[in-house]
Design a protein around this motif. Structure first.
Motif, PDB file in Angstrom:
ATOM      1  N   PRO A  89       8.032  98.985  -3.611  1.00  0.00           N
ATOM      2  CA  PRO A  89       7.407  97.668  -3.809  1.00  0.00           C
ATOM      3  C   PRO A  89       7.923  96.654  -2.794  1.00  0.00           C
ATOM      4  N   GLN A  90       7.034  95.826  -2.303  1.00  0.00           N
ATOM      5  CA  GLN A  90       7.416  94.809  -1.321  1.00  0.00           C
ATOM      6  C   GLN A  90       8.271  93.705  -1.948  1.00  0.00           C
ATOM      7  N   ASP A  91       8.154  93.533  -3.269  1.00  0.00           N
ATOM      8  CA  ASP A  91       8.859  92.437  -3.940  1.00  0.00           C
ATOM      9  C   ASP A  91      10.058  92.929  -4.746  1.00  0.00           C
ATOM     10  N   ASP A  92      10.612  94.086  -4.377  1.00  0.00           N
ATOM     11  CA  ASP A  92      11.754  94.613  -5.126  1.00  0.00           C
ATOM     12  C   ASP A  92      12.923  93.631  -5.091  1.00  0.00           C
ATOM     13  N   ALA A  93      13.398  93.220  -6.269  1.00  0.00           N
ATOM     14  CA  ALA A  93      14.494  92.266  -6.369  1.00  0.00           C
ATOM     15  C   ALA A  93      15.844  92.952  -6.583  1.00  0.00           C
ATOM     16  N   THR A  98      13.882 100.575  -7.832  1.00  0.00           N
ATOM     17  CA  THR A  98      12.829 100.879  -6.848  1.00  0.00           C
ATOM     18  C   THR A  98      13.334 100.627  -5.426  1.00  0.00           C
ATOM     19  N   TRP A 117       4.945 102.034  -9.793  1.00  0.00           N
ATOM     20  CA  TRP A 117       6.191 101.611  -9.155  1.00  0.00           C
ATOM     21  C   TRP A 117       6.704 102.644  -8.162  1.00  0.00           C
ATOM     22  N   GLY A 141      11.601  92.384 -10.005  1.00  0.00           N
ATOM     23  CA  GLY A 141      10.542  91.875  -9.155  1.00  0.00           C
ATOM     24  C   GLY A 141       9.237  91.571  -9.847  1.00  0.00           C
ATOM     25  N   GLU A 142       9.080  91.991 -11.114  1.00  0.00           N
ATOM     26  CA  GLU A 142       7.858  91.676 -11.840  1.00  0.00           C
ATOM     27  C   GLU A 142       8.159  91.625 -13.336  1.00  0.00           C
TER      28      GLU A 142
END
Length: 319
Positions: A174-178, A105, A169, A146-147
């Motif tokens: 996404p703001q929390d994409d790892a 993402t 997605w 991220g999730e």
């Protein structure tokens, strides 16, 4: 269109190639039904499979006393020590293979100049994989960095949970994409021998993943990497164009050889390098353009050459 994601001024982006919808992902079931599926045996075991099953593909059933001729590699050493008599483990074939989708993402995917954003094409390619897996009787799961993962499930309910996740997605970055590497690390912990792994990614993200990770993931699994591309990236037009990246407006002189060389290095070479090296590590690599049929990555063809698309022109010169 904006390279930073869906344009805020667009009121109804759903169904316009900017934001994927669950309805369009459901409609792709017909695409999967046109793909030949492996036959089922009388006891529900798939066969013949479209490619060799990696690993043992077996699950523990029970232990019994050892008899002459049993495979010593399957000795149950704990029960042997506890009982004082040699025991061996019995296994049964897994009747439901796991199909795991890993979604990249990265912000670079939320961009497009032909037909749809690369992010929408990623969701659609994933949907084709979901319906193909459902038709084969697989358990289906999905994850991104991220999730927590969408847990494995069979049947229509499991398929719809993954389709809903793909639509969510790939609606916006996404703001929390790892990152893709974190997602692949998570996938390595979830997978069991014999599983099918599909990775949907931007070439830049995939090129940053260490070779050891790719090797480990393909060792006992059927692994496919789908690289999402846009015609503007693979075959840029000649001329000077304006693009918008977030709040910035950029002028790119694509009629200059030096600029085109850097463009090729940034957008084409990563996909070419992955297509050249990953098959040697056990991966199938498919390049899927945003204007191609979403099930093209399933069809046998010479997909190892990236950047072979036709000349593309931006939908809008200012992004």
């Amino acid at each position: 269109m904006s390279a930073a994601g869906p344009v805020p001024a667009v009121v109804d982006a759903a169904g316009q190639g900017i934001v994927p919808t669950v309805a369009e992902l459901v409609a792709l079931r017909a695409e999967a039904q046109r793909t030949p599926q492996p036959r089922r045996g009388r006891h529900g075991v798939h066969g013949p499979a479209p490619s060799a099953l990696r690993g043992r593909g077996m699950e523990y059933a029970e232990s019994r006393e050892y008899v002459a001729g049993d495979d010593v590699r399957r000795m149950d050493w704990r029960l042997t020590a506890r009982s004082g008599r040699a025991h061996t483990k019995l296994f049964q074939a897994e009747r439901e293979r796991l199909t795991l989708l890993v979604a990249d993402t990265a912000p670079a995917l939320y961009f497009g100049t032909r037909v749809r954003f690369k992010s929408v094409q990623a969701a659609r390619a994933g949907a084709v994989a979901v319906w193909t897996a459902l038709q084969a009787g697989d358990r289906i799961a999905a994850l991104r960095g991220g999730e927590p993962a969408i847990p494995p499930a069979t049947g229509l309910r499991g398929a719809m949970r993954v389709l809903d996740a793909l639509a969510r997605w790939y609606a916006r970055p996404p703001q929390d994409d790892a990152g893709l590497e974190v997602a692949l690390e998570h996938a390595q912990r979830l997978l069991r021998p014999g599983a099918q792994l599909l990775v949907l990614a931007d070439a830049a993200s995939a090129s940053r993943v260490p070779a050891l990770r790719w090797t480990a993931l393909a060792r006992h699994h059927q692994a496919t990497l789908v690289l999402l591309q846009d015609p503007l990236e693979t075959s840029p037009p000649r001329g000077e164009f304006a693009f918008r990246a977030g709040l910035r407006r950029l002028q790119v002189a694509l009629d200059r050889a030096a600029v085109r060389g850097r463009w090729h290095q940034a957008f084409v070479e990563p996909a070419q390098e992955l297509s050249r090296t990953l098959p040697g590590l056990g991966w199938q690599v498919r390049c899927l353009s945003s204007d191609a049929a979403s099930g093209d990555w399933l069809r046998p063809r010479d997909a190892g050459m990236a950047g072979s698309g036709q000349e593309a022109t931006p939908l809008s010169a200012d992004g």
